[in-house]
Structure formats: C-alpha cells, structure tokens
Design an enzyme around this catalytic site. Structure first.
Site, PDB file in Angstrom:
ATOM      1  N   ARG A  80       0.778  -1.203  -0.047  1.00  0.00           N
ATOM      2  CA  ARG A  80       0.146  -0.011   0.116  1.00  0.00           C
ATOM      3  C   ARG A  80       0.721   1.227  -0.024  1.00  0.00           C
ATOM      4  O   ARG A  80       0.286   2.473  -0.015  1.00  0.00           O
ATOM      5  CB  ARG A  80      -0.727  -0.002   1.200  1.00  0.00           C
ATOM      6  CG  ARG A  80      -2.041   1.201   0.925  1.00  0.00           C
ATOM      7  CD  ARG A  80      -3.039   1.177   2.137  1.00  0.00           C
ATOM      8  NE  ARG A  80      -4.048   2.115   1.963  1.00  0.00           N
ATOM      9  CZ  ARG A  80      -5.115   2.090   1.144  1.00  0.00           C
ATOM     10  NH1 ARG A  80      -5.337   0.920   0.228  1.00  0.00           N
ATOM     11  NH2 ARG A  80      -5.845   3.116   0.980  1.00  0.00           N
ATOM     12  N   THR A 103     -19.718   6.497  15.010  1.00  0.00           N
ATOM     13  CA  THR A 103     -20.625   7.204  15.362  1.00  0.00           C
ATOM     14  C   THR A 103     -21.942   6.435  15.450  1.00  0.00           C
ATOM     15  O   THR A 103     -22.462   6.396  14.306  1.00  0.00           O
ATOM     16  CB  THR A 103     -20.772   8.645  15.355  1.00  0.00           C
ATOM     17  OG1 THR A 103     -19.559   9.382  15.390  1.00  0.00           O
ATOM     18  CG2 THR A 103     -21.828   9.508  16.475  1.00  0.00           C
ATOM     19  N   HIS A 133      -8.099   7.537   4.216  1.00  0.00           N
ATOM     20  CA  HIS A 133      -7.823   6.955   2.792  1.00  0.00           C
ATOM     21  C   HIS A 133      -6.188   6.513   2.652  1.00  0.00           C
ATOM     22  O   HIS A 133      -6.063   5.614   1.737  1.00  0.00           O
ATOM     23  CB  HIS A 133      -8.121   7.904   1.845  1.00  0.00           C
ATOM     24  CG  HIS A 133      -8.655   7.300   0.490  1.00  0.00           C
ATOM     25  ND1 HIS A 133      -8.466   5.973   0.258  1.00  0.00           N
ATOM     26  CD2 HIS A 133      -9.290   7.884  -0.684  1.00  0.00           C
ATOM     27  CE1 HIS A 133      -8.946   5.730  -1.127  1.00  0.00           C
ATOM     28  NE2 HIS A 133      -9.373   6.818  -1.584  1.00  0.00           N
ATOM     29  N   ASP A 177      -9.657   1.842   1.790  1.00  0.00           N
ATOM     30  CA  ASP A 177     -10.459   2.325   0.617  1.00  0.00           C
ATOM     31  C   ASP A 177     -11.809   1.962   0.912  1.00  0.00           C
ATOM     32  O   ASP A 177     -12.226   1.232   1.916  1.00  0.00           O
ATOM     33  CB  ASP A 177      -9.939   1.712  -0.790  1.00  0.00           C
ATOM     34  CG  ASP A 177      -8.273   1.607  -0.856  1.00  0.00           C
ATOM     35  OD1 ASP A 177      -8.064   3.080  -0.595  1.00  0.00           O
ATOM     36  OD2 ASP A 177      -7.607   0.786  -1.487  1.00  0.00           O
TER      37      ASP A 177
END
Length: 223
Positions: free
Chosen positions: A20, A176, A197, A201
C-alpha cells in the site's frame, strides 16, 4: 498494572515491502484525504436477542464492532507514540458515556476480548468503577491501541461528518452510532464511519459494514 501493549504487539511496517506504499504516500502526504460514510444498519434481530438475554445494547454493539475492526489490518494501522507507522495486533474500543445531570460526557476504554462474556464483564466493571465520574477521561493508563466509538442516541441522522483539521497522524477509524427508528417492521440505526484514505479504501469499508451486519444478524443464535 499498566495496560499499555508491549512493543511486540505493534508491528512496524517496512514501506519498501508494503503493497500500500504508493497509496499511503498519495493520501497521507500528497493529497491528505479522509472519507466519511453513513450507513443504516438493520439491528432488528440484535435488539430482540439483547432484550431476550437481558443485556445492555451498547456494550454488545461495541463488542461486535470491535470484533469486525480487529479482523482487518487496515483498521489497526496507525502511528505509535514513537512516530513509527505500523499496526497493532489488536485494538481496543474507547467509547463515550453520558452524564445526564450535567449534560456532559466522558470517554472510557475496555480491554477487548473475542469472548463476549469476558468483554461484557470487563465493560460492566469499567462502568461501575468509572461510569459516573465526570471529566473527559476518568479511567487512567489509556493505551495507544484504542479506536473511538461515540453515540448520539437522540438523533437519527442520514449523514454525519467530523472535521479533523489537526489530526494528520490519527489513522484509526472513528464510529458514531445514532438513534434507532422503527420502520417496515424492523429496527434500524445509523452508523457513521470516519476513515483515513491513506490506510483503507471504500472496499475495506464495505467489508467492515457487511461483516458488522452479519454479526448483528447472528448475535445470540448459538445460545
């Protein structure tokens, strides 16, 4: 006893080998980017099972959410206190408790266990010891490996977003939970996700949401 996880429970990421790396550099340094997502969970079966067993809903939901978060390395990735990027082997829930007398809240954390009964007992112990103490964080020795859960039981929202202008180094998810509504013969609750991000993703968010819904549908069936 200190609850801080030892260094062995935080794995430093070698960016040279990290698949990543390009995405992280883009969404963390070049174009810093978070994204928010609000979904409607079907909690019909979960509410029914919780009532049948005489349990409190919020700790049950916290446990299910922590279960699915811990399944995915993307949601356990962050910076430790030394500024190193890596991931924790396990993250624990930090959640809000409301004080109606003063209309204020506190945050508590409870060590996570995959075993529901063990986690629920620990939650109850934390609530009995710290739940009525006012102040932002009455429970001491807050560990690094906590992710945040808050609750707005007074509002059923369709969208929710946190403005986080000074939290560049905070990569863990924030959740939340909103007010329940009854419709079409079922019970539904909004859940907002705030995600970075750089480490995840939309695909990973979908895995989390689908996994959480599956856990909500199946809670208590084995009992």
């Amino acid at each position: 006893m200190s609850w801080n996880l030892c260094m062995a429970d935080f794995i430093v990421i070698d960016k040279r080998e990290w698949k990543r790396r390009e995405y992280f550099e883009h969404y963390y340094r070049q174009v810093p980017c978070r994204f928010s997502l609000t979904v409607e969970l079907d909690v019909t079966r979960l509410v029914q099972s919780v009532k049948k067993q005489g349990l409190m809903f919020f700790p049950v939901f916290i446990h299910l959410l922590a279960l699915v978060v811990n399944r995915h390395q993307e949601f356990r990735t962050g910076f430790n206190s030394s500024g190193e990027l890596g991931y924790w082997r396990q993250v624990w829930p930090e959640y809000t408790v409301f004080h109606p007398q003063t209309q204020s809240f506190s945050t508590l954390w409870t060590p996570f266990s995959e075993n529901f009964d063990e986690f629920y007992l620990n939650y109850v112990r934390d609530w009995e010891k710290y739940g009525e103490i006012e102040g932002f964080a009455p429970k001491p020795e807050r560990p690094e490996n906590v992710f945040n859960i808050s609750c707005l039981p007074w509002v059923n929202f369709t969208s929710f977003n946190l403005d986080l202008p000074r939290s560049d180094n905070y990569l863990l998810p924030i959740f939340t939970l909103g007010k329940f509504v009854e419709k079409n013969g079922g019970i539904f609750a909004p859940l907002a996700l705030q995600l970075h991000h750089a480490v995840c993703d939309g695909f990973h968010a979908a895995l989390l949401i689908d996994g959480l819904q599956e856990l909500c549908n199946g809670f208590g069936r084995e009992k």
